[in-house]
Design a protein around this motif. Structure first.
Motif, PDB file in Angstrom:
ATOM      1  N   UNK A  66       0.833  -1.204   0.000  1.00 22.31           N
ATOM      2  CA  UNK A  66       0.000   0.000   0.000  1.00 22.31           C
ATOM      3  C   UNK A  66       0.867   1.253   0.000  1.00 22.31           C
ATOM      4  N   UNK A  67       1.983   1.218   0.715  1.00 27.88           N
ATOM      5  CA  UNK A  67       2.886   2.366   0.744  1.00 27.88           C
ATOM      6  C   UNK A  67       3.471   2.639  -0.634  1.00 27.88           C
ATOM      7  N   UNK A  68       3.762   1.585  -1.390  1.00 30.08           N
ATOM      8  CA  UNK A  68       4.255   1.780  -2.747  1.00 30.08           C
ATOM      9  C   UNK A  68       3.249   2.485  -3.628  1.00 30.08           C
ATOM     10  N   UNK A 196      -3.675   5.406 -10.019  1.00 26.60           N
ATOM     11  CA  UNK A 196      -5.129   5.519  -9.866  1.00 26.60           C
ATOM     12  C   UNK A 196      -5.568   5.479  -8.415  1.00 26.60           C
ATOM     13  N   UNK A 197      -4.648   5.669  -7.482  1.00 37.47           N
ATOM     14  CA  UNK A 197      -5.024   5.664  -6.079  1.00 37.47           C
ATOM     15  C   UNK A 197      -4.862   4.301  -5.445  1.00 37.47           C
ATOM     16  N   UNK A 198      -5.104   4.276  -4.156  1.00 45.51           N
ATOM     17  CA  UNK A 198      -4.912   3.062  -3.374  1.00 45.51           C
ATOM     18  C   UNK A 198      -6.185   2.224  -3.352  1.00 45.51           C
ATOM     19  N   UNK A 204      -7.191  -2.808   3.413  1.00 40.96           N
ATOM     20  CA  UNK A 204      -7.759  -3.000   4.758  1.00 40.96           C
ATOM     21  C   UNK A 204      -8.040  -4.474   5.044  1.00 40.96           C
ATOM     22  N   UNK A 205      -8.602  -5.183   4.076  1.00 38.52           N
ATOM     23  CA  UNK A 205      -8.910  -6.599   4.299  1.00 38.52           C
ATOM     24  C   UNK A 205      -7.628  -7.414   4.452  1.00 38.52           C
ATOM     25  N   UNK A 244     -10.622 -10.679   0.571  1.00 34.94           N
ATOM     26  CA  UNK A 244      -9.521 -10.023  -0.140  1.00 34.94           C
ATOM     27  C   UNK A 244      -9.405 -10.547  -1.567  1.00 34.94           C
ATOM     28  N   UNK A 245      -9.463 -11.877  -1.728  1.00 34.55           N
ATOM     29  CA  UNK A 245      -9.394 -12.464  -3.074  1.00 34.55           C
ATOM     30  C   UNK A 245     -10.558 -11.988  -3.925  1.00 34.55           C
TER      31      UNK A 245
END
Length: 495
Positions: A66-68, A196-198, A204-205, A244-245
């Protein structure tokens, strides 16, 4: 090594990112060496002390990808600056932690900051250098990371003996401040115009899934694996994994592109960080606890022994790259895992403090160093070039999250084997005794069970540790076989 566009200022950027890469692994191994001293000063249950390391690894691993994405969208320089500044501030706050709960919460925040600093710093460094110079810059970055792993335990031991465990994190704060002053004024801002954003639902999941699963592994030995809470945690982590999947298969820009797992060689590469988590990284935490709490060698002595395990990481990864001129990276990685398994077998039979133990630790370090030096390059070379960025992100997440899970699983298995050993010896004990002995705290275990000779308790711990090593050997050999199978099509590529 000429930076892109010239200018000596970019050397400051390289120095800053390398300094951050030195501080991050030191925070990991330093926390492991400091855990017994933290327990003596702040107290806390074995589960709470287990979070000293797990909290850092969990937040670091789950937030790295997510940080990337945030670095691409909001700016690599900005995220590096925020991450390294937060890392320094949190490290300073850890020095003032009044109890174990505050310390663990701050360790989680430190892992989050480390993810931001590493993602932003690595991406910014890639923008500063190009061509062969970029390769040399990242080679230096990897060497610096290895320095933190190799000498972190020894330096941490000296700081604990001469000052306090808090001095480890004070040094981390100073290194973060220096990296900020060196790099931020000279670093150029860069973004991905197509970002395009996170993927917030995916992030979160994924994070929640790892948190629940790790908590279940840490609580299971104390509460029992049949307890309602542990079962709910495991079921919750499974539900979040499925969610998540489901999310990643439907969003336009997923955090994790599951289609990459259609490439057999990509799957094989993911086996490498998982294997090194069990044959190498888990020992970075378990062995200091054994040396300090069971063998009684002290923090400095533990650091010296750990040097035999981690020092090969300074030279073997580079040697592995050279060996790819003659054999495939997959074959070399598998042979390295085989060598590590032989070292684990030697460690399981070696007497504490003997030359045989020294040789076993060197074999494990050398064997682990072969795939360690190749797997980063393999992670992007086994997929089409246009998928390299995503492949690298998945690999980094597999690596760090796998290390956190491996540590939690190793601790749970030590408790299981220790409890079984005490029961087989005819000793009726509580979960508290089992947990303290399994975590290497012989003094407290004996205080709770004063009628038992400490030597007998140490022998029980030794047998449990041996059983754990047997399981780690099996996992390492299984991983070596999977690497050979999945990377068998690698005939021409070289890292």
């Amino acid at each position: 090594m000429e930076p892109r566009g010239g200018g000596g200022g970019r050397w400051s950027v390289l120095a800053a990112v390398c300094l951050a890469a030195l501080a991050l692994p030191w925070s990991f191994v330093g926390g492991a060496v400091a855990t017994p001293a933290v327990g003596r000063e702040l107290g806390g249950s074995p589960q709470a002390l287990g979070w000293v390391t797990s909290a850092f690894m969990l937040s670091f691993g789950s937030c790295l990808m997510a940080a990337g994405a945030l670095a691409d969208q909001f700016g690599r320089k900005r995220l590096f600056g925020i991450g390294i500044a937060l890392f320094g501030l949190v490290s300073l706050a850890i020095c003032l932690a009044p109890d174990i709960w505050w310390l663990n919460a701050l360790r989680a925040a430190q892992g989050l900051a480390a993810a931001a600093a590493m993602a932003g710093g690595s991406a910014a460094l890639a923008q500063e250098y190009e061509g062969e110079a970029r390769g040399r810059a990242f080679s230096l970055l990897g060497t610096t990371f290895g320095l933190g792993l190799a000498f972190g335990p020894l330096l941490s031991g000296y700081l604990i003996q001469c000052l306090s465990w808090r001095a480890i994190f004070a040094c981390g704060a100073a290194m973060g401040l220096l990296a900020l002053l060196l790099g931020l004024p000279r670093m150029h801002e860069s973004r991905d115009p197509n970002a395009a954003g996170l993927d917030w639902p995916g992030a979160c999941s994924f994070t929640a899934m790892l948190a629940l699963f790790t908590t279940a592994l840490l609580q299971g030995p104390q509460l029992g694996w049949h307890s309602l809470l542990v079962r709910m945690l495991l079921l919750g982590s499974l539900a979040l994994l499925l969610a998540f999947v489901w999310i990643e298969r439907r969003v336009a820009r997923p955090m994790l592109d599951l289609s990459l797992f259609r490439y057999p060689r990509f799957v094989g590469v993911q086996c490498l960080p998982i294997a090194t988590s069990y044959c190498y990284v888990a020992l970075l935490v378990l062995l200091p606890l054994r040396f300090i709490g069971i063998e009684g060698v002290g923090e400095v002595g533990a650091g010296l022994w750990m040097l035999a395990l981690s020092a090969p990481m300074l030279v073997v990864p580079s040697l592995a790259v050279s060996l790819t001129r003659w054999r495939s990276a997959g074959f070399i990685s598998a042979m390295g895992l085989l060598l590590a398994a032989i070292g684990l077998l030697g460690l399981s039979q070696a007497r504490a403090g003997s030359p045989a133990m020294l040789l076993a630790l060197l074999l494990i370090g050398c064997g682990s160093g072969l795939p360690w030096g190749l797997m980063d390059g393999l992670s992007v070379s086994v997929v089409p070039k246009e998928r390299a960025g995503m492949a690298s992100g998945i690999f980094s997440t597999t690596r760090v999250a796998g290390e956190g899970i491996a540590l939690a699983m190793a601790g749970a298995l030590m408790a299981l084997f220790t409890g079984k050993g005490l029961a087989d010896a005819g000793l009726r004990t509580s979960a508290a005794v089992v947990q303290r002995l399994a975590s290497g705290n012989l003094t407290q275990a004996h205080a709770l069970l004063p009628m038992v000779n400490p030597a007998r308790l140490a022998e029980t711990y030794g047998l449990a540790f041996q059983q754990l090593l047997y399981l780690l050997i099996a996992l390492t050999l299984l991983s070596a076989g999977m690497v050979l199978v999945f990377l068998r099509s690698e005939t021409e590529s070289r890292v």
